[in-house]
Design an enzyme around this catalytic site. Structure first.
Site, short mmCIF file in Angstrom:
data_model
loop_
_atom_site.label_atom_id
_atom_site.label_comp_id
_atom_site.label_asym_id
_atom_site.label_seq_id
_atom_site.Cartn_x
_atom_site.Cartn_y
_atom_site.Cartn_z
N CYS A 316 15.02 23.72 -17.51
CA CYS A 316 15.88 22.94 -18.16
C CYS A 316 15.35 21.59 -18.54
O CYS A 316 14.76 20.74 -17.88
CB CYS A 316 17.17 22.58 -17.20
SG CYS A 316 18.13 24.09 -16.58
N GLY A 352 20.99 27.47 -10.17
CA GLY A 352 19.73 26.88 -10.68
C GLY A 352 19.39 25.53 -9.87
O GLY A 352 19.86 24.97 -8.78
N ARG A 415 25.36 28.29 -26.59
CA ARG A 415 25.34 27.70 -25.04
C ARG A 415 25.20 26.49 -24.85
O ARG A 415 25.71 25.93 -23.99
CB ARG A 415 24.01 28.43 -24.43
CG ARG A 415 24.11 28.83 -23.19
CD ARG A 415 22.92 29.47 -22.48
NE ARG A 415 23.18 29.58 -21.15
CZ ARG A 415 22.80 28.69 -20.39
NH1 ARG A 415 22.37 27.58 -20.64
NH2 ARG A 415 22.91 28.77 -19.05
#
Ligand code: XMP
Length: 488
Positions: A316, A352, A415
């Site tokens: 990310c 995550g 998203r």
């Protein structure tokens, strides 16, 4: 300085992540083999392994989803693909195991043989039940019936090669009756027939208790999770596509980087009214977001869990690109508080940022019911994509769904926030090849179980009583190998 932050940004909170904290040892009064890591989402879904593989196109397609469910967790199929591909994946997962298959793969006796062959190859199935126009069974056609001769394959019809004497069983037969017949006739497939009509199929592989921990539905089929967009479809074709997928998926995961948006909440509401499956909503990162969803959205009971964590995934870049994020440990703790305040039955998935097995006990200590990872699984044999070699090391590609490489397809643009379409929020890179999923899961299970034993928690519920504290920078350094000649 603190006052400055209070006035300007309304917070002076310490936003902690896994490496910032450490669990403290507790009193243990049970045997190691008594540790119970099973968990639940809602009333309906029990998992013997509290782990999900991420809905990412380099992590979870059908092979990963099947294995994750067989080992007791769940693989969430990604959404960076066409409707056809999603449908194929969910069907494949739901067909992989079951006591009774209702949605039996059939073919007409008049069809050319090559059609049967292609169908079996495409859907990875070893046999088809042959039925006429009135659904009457007239034979069974398996891989063993395919002739060696290419010419016969091209010209032949199914009816000329199928087995006509079909051994069958009546509806309502028990698992034991079915096993007995399969053994007596040394066959692999047993159609369920009533008055000549096909009612279902029992297969030998589905009856074997080979995977006792598997995550299954009432009919013994593997549980299937699938990521979807929160946007309500704009065409009737897209609506019927979603309904088609809904027949297979048990759990639909609303898949956006930040769900705390009116638009996505409204879209999800309409999707819940349209579809039968249960819903997991995510991602969010704060108490306020959870409070809003739990108190203002008035979602039906099919909404069973929240998924949390923003910007902490290994691929990310949301936090550095936008300055906004909610590390998974912090987000889990925040949302767990809101769940305790407003709806203690709501499930909580920490998503995550997990780097080491020891991060798992920390997530459960702050209130997670399950954890989700892409990083742990992208390098496994079962993840999509090819093995590559870099400087003699075997590697696989792992990419963020917000990376520019993943966005070339357009399926996952929504998203992220609309304005950020041109700004990647993820990267694409290689991870080491780690071999079969099973050994990765064993490592994670061991880290979690041993953490539970040290803290004195017999089950995941007890884990919430574990003591945890913020560790100093010097303490962090000491917690890792140090003062050695090695190259850590
Ligand atoms: P790990 O740490 O397992 O994290 O690699 C996987 C989770 O990261 C999220 N995800 C992203 N977040 N940009 C993001 O900000 C991205 O490109 C991206 N791709 C995935 C997702 O929640 C996943 O489960």
């Amino acid at each position: 300085m603190t006052d400055y932050f209070r006035k300007k940004a309304h917070t002076n909170e310490l936003i902690t992540t896994f490496d910032d904290v450490l669990l403290l040892p507790g009193f243990t009064n049970f045997e190691p083999n008594q540790v119970d890591i099973s968990t639940k989402l809602g009333e309906k879904y029990k998992f013997n392994l509290p782990i999900l593989s991420a809905a990412m196109d380099t992590v979870t397609e059908e092979e990963m989803a099947i294995k994750m469910a067989l080992f007791g967790g769940l693989g969430v199929l990604h959404r960076n693909c066409s409707h056809e591909k999603q449908l194929k994946m969910v069907r494949y997962v739901k067909r992989a195991r079951s006591f009774v298959i209702e949605d039996v793969a059939t073919i007409s006796p008049e069809e050319p043989l090559y059609k049967a062959k292609n169908f079996m190859e495409n859907y990875h199935i070893s046999g088809l039940v042959v039925v006429d126009d009135g659904n009457k069974v007239c034979g069974i056609f398996t891989k063993r019936d395919i002739p060696f001769s290419e010419d016969e394959c091209k010209k032949g019809l199914v009816k000329d090669f199928m087995t006509k004497d079909v051994i069958s069983i009546k509806p309502g037969a028990s698992r034991e009756d079915a096993l007995e017949m399969l053994f007596r006739y040394r066959i692999e497939k047993l159609p369920i027939i009533d008055n000549g009509s096909l009612k279902g199929l029992i297969t030998k592989k589905d009856l074997k208790p080979e995977f006792p921990l598997a995550s299954i539905d009432e009919e013994g089929r593997l549980l299937c999770g699938l990521a979807i967009s929160p946007k309500y479809p704009t065409t009737s074709k897209a609506v019927s596509n979603l309904k088609e997928i809904d027949q297979y998926a048990d759990l639909l995961f609303i898949d956006v980087a930040d769900f705390y948006k009116k638009d996505d909440m409204d879209g999800t509401r309409k999707l819940m009214d349209l579809l039968e499956a249960d819903f997991v909503i995510g991602n969010i990162g704060t108490y306020e977001a959870a409070e809003y969803i739990l108190t203002k959205c008035d979602y039906p009971e099919k909404f069973i869990a929240l998924k949390v964590g923003m910007g902490s995934g290994s691929i990310c870049t949301t936090s550095i690109q936008t300055g906004v994020g909610a590390p998974t440990l912090y987000a889990t703790a925040e949302v767990a508080d809101a769940i305790a305040d407003y709806n203690p039955k709501m499930g909580l998935i920490a998503d995550g940022g997990f780097k080491n097995p020891g991060d798992l006990p920390k997530a459960f200590a702050v209130g997670a019911d399950m954890i989700m990872s892409g990083h742990f699984f992208a390098g496994c044999t079962e993840s999509p994509g090819y093995l590559d070699t870099i400087q003699g090391r075997k590697v696989k590609i792992y990419r963020g769904m917000g990376s520019k490489e993943a966005r070339t397809t357009n399926y996952v643009l929504d998203r992220y926030s609309v304005e950020a379409k041109m700004l990647p929020e993820g990267v694409s890179d290689y991870v080491p090849f780690t071999g079969p999923l099973e050994s990765m899961l064993e490592t994670l299970k061991e880290g979690l179980s041993n953490g539970m034993i040290y803290t004195g928690a017999l089950n995941l519920q007890n884990m919430r009583n574990a003591k945890m504290g913020v560790i100093s920078a010097i303490g962090q350094a000491e917690a890792r190998p140090h003062d050695l000649l090695g190259k850590y």
